[in-house]
Write a protein that holds these residues in place. Structure first.
Motif, PDB file in Angstrom:
ATOM      1  N   LEU A  83       0.824  -1.209   0.000  1.00  0.00           N
ATOM      2  CA  LEU A  83       0.000   0.000   0.000  1.00  0.00           C
ATOM      3  C   LEU A  83       0.852   1.250   0.000  1.00  0.00           C
ATOM      4  O   LEU A  83       1.830   1.342   0.732  1.00  0.00           O
ATOM      5  CB  LEU A  83      -0.901   0.001   1.251  1.00  0.00           C
ATOM      6  CG  LEU A  83      -1.719   1.253   1.557  1.00  0.00           C
ATOM      7  CD1 LEU A  83      -2.765   1.498   0.481  1.00  0.00           C
ATOM      8  CD2 LEU A  83      -2.377   1.143   2.916  1.00  0.00           C
ATOM      9  N   ALA A  84       0.463   2.206  -0.833  1.00  0.00           N
ATOM     10  CA  ALA A  84       1.017   3.562  -0.786  1.00  0.00           C
ATOM     11  C   ALA A  84      -0.154   4.481  -0.477  1.00  0.00           C
ATOM     12  O   ALA A  84      -1.180   4.441  -1.156  1.00  0.00           O
ATOM     13  CB  ALA A  84       1.665   3.933  -2.105  1.00  0.00           C
ATOM     14  N   LEU A  85      -0.009   5.301   0.553  1.00  0.00           N
ATOM     15  CA  LEU A  85      -1.100   6.126   1.052  1.00  0.00           C
ATOM     16  C   LEU A  85      -0.607   7.537   1.291  1.00  0.00           C
ATOM     17  O   LEU A  85       0.532   7.723   1.722  1.00  0.00           O
ATOM     18  CB  LEU A  85      -1.626   5.509   2.358  1.00  0.00           C
ATOM     19  CG  LEU A  85      -2.865   6.074   2.996  1.00  0.00           C
ATOM     20  CD1 LEU A  85      -4.071   5.900   2.089  1.00  0.00           C
ATOM     21  CD2 LEU A  85      -3.111   5.372   4.316  1.00  0.00           C
ATOM     22  N   ASP A  86      -1.453   8.534   1.053  1.00  0.00           N
ATOM     23  CA  ASP A  86      -1.040   9.931   1.184  1.00  0.00           C
ATOM     24  C   ASP A  86      -1.079  10.463   2.609  1.00  0.00           C
ATOM     25  O   ASP A  86      -0.811  11.627   2.845  1.00  0.00           O
ATOM     26  CB  ASP A  86      -1.880  10.822   0.268  1.00  0.00           C
ATOM     27  CG  ASP A  86      -3.332  10.900   0.677  1.00  0.00           C
ATOM     28  OD1 ASP A  86      -3.764  10.101   1.526  1.00  0.00           O
ATOM     29  OD2 ASP A  86      -4.047  11.757   0.134  1.00  0.00           O
ATOM     30  N   THR A  87      -1.384   9.634   3.569  1.00  0.00           N
ATOM     31  CA  THR A  87      -1.367  10.012   4.976  1.00  0.00           C
ATOM     32  C   THR A  87      -0.929   8.810   5.794  1.00  0.00           C
ATOM     33  O   THR A  87      -0.802   7.710   5.271  1.00  0.00           O
ATOM     34  CB  THR A  87      -2.747  10.508   5.453  1.00  0.00           C
ATOM     35  OG1 THR A  87      -2.623  11.044   6.767  1.00  0.00           O
ATOM     36  CG2 THR A  87      -3.779   9.422   5.437  1.00  0.00           C
ATOM     37  N   ASN A 103     -11.044   6.287   2.649  1.00  0.00           N
ATOM     38  CA  ASN A 103     -12.035   6.852   1.737  1.00  0.00           C
ATOM     39  C   ASN A 103     -11.329   7.113   0.411  1.00  0.00           C
ATOM     40  O   ASN A 103     -10.552   8.058   0.293  1.00  0.00           O
ATOM     41  CB  ASN A 103     -12.621   8.135   2.319  1.00  0.00           C
ATOM     42  CG  ASN A 103     -13.733   8.698   1.476  1.00  0.00           C
ATOM     43  OD1 ASN A 103     -13.918   8.336   0.321  1.00  0.00           O
ATOM     44  ND2 ASN A 103     -14.497   9.597   2.063  1.00  0.00           N
ATOM     45  N   LYS A 104     -11.593   6.297  -0.592  1.00  0.00           N
ATOM     46  CA  LYS A 104     -10.892   6.406  -1.870  1.00  0.00           C
ATOM     47  C   LYS A 104     -11.280   7.658  -2.652  1.00  0.00           C
ATOM     48  O   LYS A 104     -10.585   8.027  -3.580  1.00  0.00           O
ATOM     49  CB  LYS A 104     -11.132   5.160  -2.714  1.00  0.00           C
ATOM     50  CG  LYS A 104     -10.500   3.913  -2.091  1.00  0.00           C
ATOM     51  CD  LYS A 104     -10.556   2.723  -2.998  1.00  0.00           C
ATOM     52  CE  LYS A 104     -11.944   2.174  -3.093  1.00  0.00           C
ATOM     53  NZ  LYS A 104     -12.027   0.915  -3.842  1.00  0.00           N
ATOM     54  N   GLU A 105     -12.355   8.315  -2.269  1.00  0.00           N
ATOM     55  CA  GLU A 105     -12.752   9.557  -2.931  1.00  0.00           C
ATOM     56  C   GLU A 105     -11.988  10.758  -2.378  1.00  0.00           C
ATOM     57  O   GLU A 105     -11.868  11.772  -3.037  1.00  0.00           O
ATOM     58  CB  GLU A 105     -14.256   9.766  -2.784  1.00  0.00           C
ATOM     59  CG  GLU A 105     -15.067   8.706  -3.510  1.00  0.00           C
ATOM     60  CD  GLU A 105     -16.554   8.834  -3.247  1.00  0.00           C
ATOM     61  OE1 GLU A 105     -16.949   9.588  -2.333  1.00  0.00           O
ATOM     62  OE2 GLU A 105     -17.309   8.165  -3.947  1.00  0.00           O
ATOM     63  N   ARG A 106     -11.464  10.661  -1.154  1.00  0.00           N
ATOM     64  CA  ARG A 106     -10.731  11.762  -0.528  1.00  0.00           C
ATOM     65  C   ARG A 106      -9.237  11.520  -0.422  1.00  0.00           C
ATOM     66  O   ARG A 106      -8.470  12.450  -0.237  1.00  0.00           O
ATOM     67  CB  ARG A 106     -11.277  12.025   0.884  1.00  0.00           C
ATOM     68  CG  ARG A 106     -12.703  12.506   0.895  1.00  0.00           C
ATOM     69  CD  ARG A 106     -13.119  12.945   2.272  1.00  0.00           C
ATOM     70  NE  ARG A 106     -12.294  14.058   2.696  1.00  0.00           N
ATOM     71  CZ  ARG A 106     -11.821  14.209   3.928  1.00  0.00           C
ATOM     72  NH1 ARG A 106     -12.080  13.334   4.852  1.00  0.00           N
ATOM     73  NH2 ARG A 106     -11.077  15.256   4.239  1.00  0.00           N
ATOM     74  N   ARG A 107      -8.820  10.277  -0.470  1.00  0.00           N
ATOM     75  CA  ARG A 107      -7.419   9.900  -0.262  1.00  0.00           C
ATOM     76  C   ARG A 107      -6.826   9.288  -1.517  1.00  0.00           C
ATOM     77  O   ARG A 107      -7.521   8.673  -2.302  1.00  0.00           O
ATOM     78  CB  ARG A 107      -7.285   8.879   0.872  1.00  0.00           C
ATOM     79  CG  ARG A 107      -7.658   9.410   2.213  1.00  0.00           C
ATOM     80  CD  ARG A 107      -6.511  10.216   2.746  1.00  0.00           C
ATOM     81  NE  ARG A 107      -6.872  10.886   3.971  1.00  0.00           N
ATOM     82  CZ  ARG A 107      -6.301  11.988   4.365  1.00  0.00           C
ATOM     83  NH1 ARG A 107      -5.355  12.548   3.662  1.00  0.00           N
ATOM     84  NH2 ARG A 107      -6.664  12.566   5.477  1.00  0.00           N
ATOM     85  N   THR A 108      -5.504   9.444  -1.648  1.00  0.00           N
ATOM     86  CA  THR A 108      -4.774   8.766  -2.706  1.00  0.00           C
ATOM     87  C   THR A 108      -4.212   7.490  -2.104  1.00  0.00           C
ATOM     88  O   THR A 108      -3.367   7.533  -1.207  1.00  0.00           O
ATOM     89  CB  THR A 108      -3.629   9.648  -3.237  1.00  0.00           C
ATOM     90  OG1 THR A 108      -4.194  10.869  -3.718  1.00  0.00           O
ATOM     91  CG2 THR A 108      -2.880   8.955  -4.342  1.00  0.00           C
ATOM     92  N   ALA A 109      -4.718   6.362  -2.572  1.00  0.00           N
ATOM     93  CA  ALA A 109      -4.285   5.067  -2.051  1.00  0.00           C
ATOM     94  C   ALA A 109      -4.114   4.095  -3.205  1.00  0.00           C
ATOM     95  O   ALA A 109      -4.981   3.989  -4.064  1.00  0.00           O
ATOM     96  CB  ALA A 109      -5.312   4.521  -1.066  1.00  0.00           C
ATOM     97  N   THR A 110      -2.989   3.410  -3.218  1.00  0.00           N
ATOM     98  CA  THR A 110      -2.719   2.411  -4.235  1.00  0.00           C
ATOM     99  C   THR A 110      -2.452   1.086  -3.543  1.00  0.00           C
ATOM    100  O   THR A 110      -1.483   0.948  -2.808  1.00  0.00           O
ATOM    101  CB  THR A 110      -1.498   2.809  -5.080  1.00  0.00           C
ATOM    102  OG1 THR A 110      -1.732   4.094  -5.640  1.00  0.00           O
ATOM    103  CG2 THR A 110      -1.258   1.809  -6.185  1.00  0.00           C
ATOM    104  N   PHE A 111      -3.345   0.132  -3.765  1.00  0.00           N
ATOM    105  CA  PHE A 111      -3.202  -1.188  -3.178  1.00  0.00           C
ATOM    106  C   PHE A 111      -2.574  -2.132  -4.193  1.00  0.00           C
ATOM    107  O   PHE A 111      -2.903  -2.095  -5.379  1.00  0.00           O
ATOM    108  CB  PHE A 111      -4.571  -1.754  -2.771  1.00  0.00           C
ATOM    109  CG  PHE A 111      -5.158  -1.117  -1.553  1.00  0.00           C
ATOM    110  CD1 PHE A 111      -4.892  -1.625  -0.298  1.00  0.00           C
ATOM    111  CD2 PHE A 111      -5.975  -0.014  -1.664  1.00  0.00           C
ATOM    112  CE1 PHE A 111      -5.431  -1.052   0.837  1.00  0.00           C
ATOM    113  CE2 PHE A 111      -6.525   0.576  -0.542  1.00  0.00           C
ATOM    114  CZ  PHE A 111      -6.248   0.056   0.709  1.00  0.00           C
TER     115      PHE A 111
END
Length: 118
Positions: free
Chosen positions: A35-39, A56-64
């Motif tokens: 996972l890469a996450l912006d927070t 919340n994939k609509e508010r956060r940048t997350a790559t699984f």
């Protein structure tokens, strides 16, 4: 004509993120990148039912980088819940789940990820 000197990524400052960048998480068992996450994961809200972190994939940048597993029907106190499970490709550890592949929320299982590989 402008000359391209470098191809960099521009990100905006997030006061909720102390590291101000992408946070990379690894499988707690086999150290596979997942996972890469912006927070920071610990700053995300948690579910009351099982303590999982809510992304919340609509508010956060997350790559699984996970493998999709079976869709299960789980019985909870308030009724039934559908879970599309996501597993570590290296060791098949349950890492996260969502209602469906296109659901706005993904729930990361507490203790499944670590910040540094072993």
């Amino acid at each position: 004509m402008p000359k391209v000197v470098s191809r960099g990524i521009v990100s905006e400052y997030d006061p909720d993120n102390d590291r101000n960048g992408l946070n990379v998480y690894y499988c707690a068992v086999c150290s596979e990148y997942l996972l890469a996450l912006d927070t920071e994961l610990e700053k995300l809200p948690r579910r009351r039912t099982d303590g999982a972190f809510i992304v919340n994939k609509e508010r956060r940048t997350a790559t699984f980088k996970t493998e999709e597993g079976k869709t299960l029907l789980i019985q909870r106190a308030a009724g039934f819940e559908r879970q599309q499970r996501q597993h570590c490709p290296g060791c098949q550890l349950l890492v996260a789940y969502a209602e469906s592949a296109d659901a706005p929320f993904t729930y990361v299982v507490d203790g499944a990820l670590s910040l540094a590989p072993k």
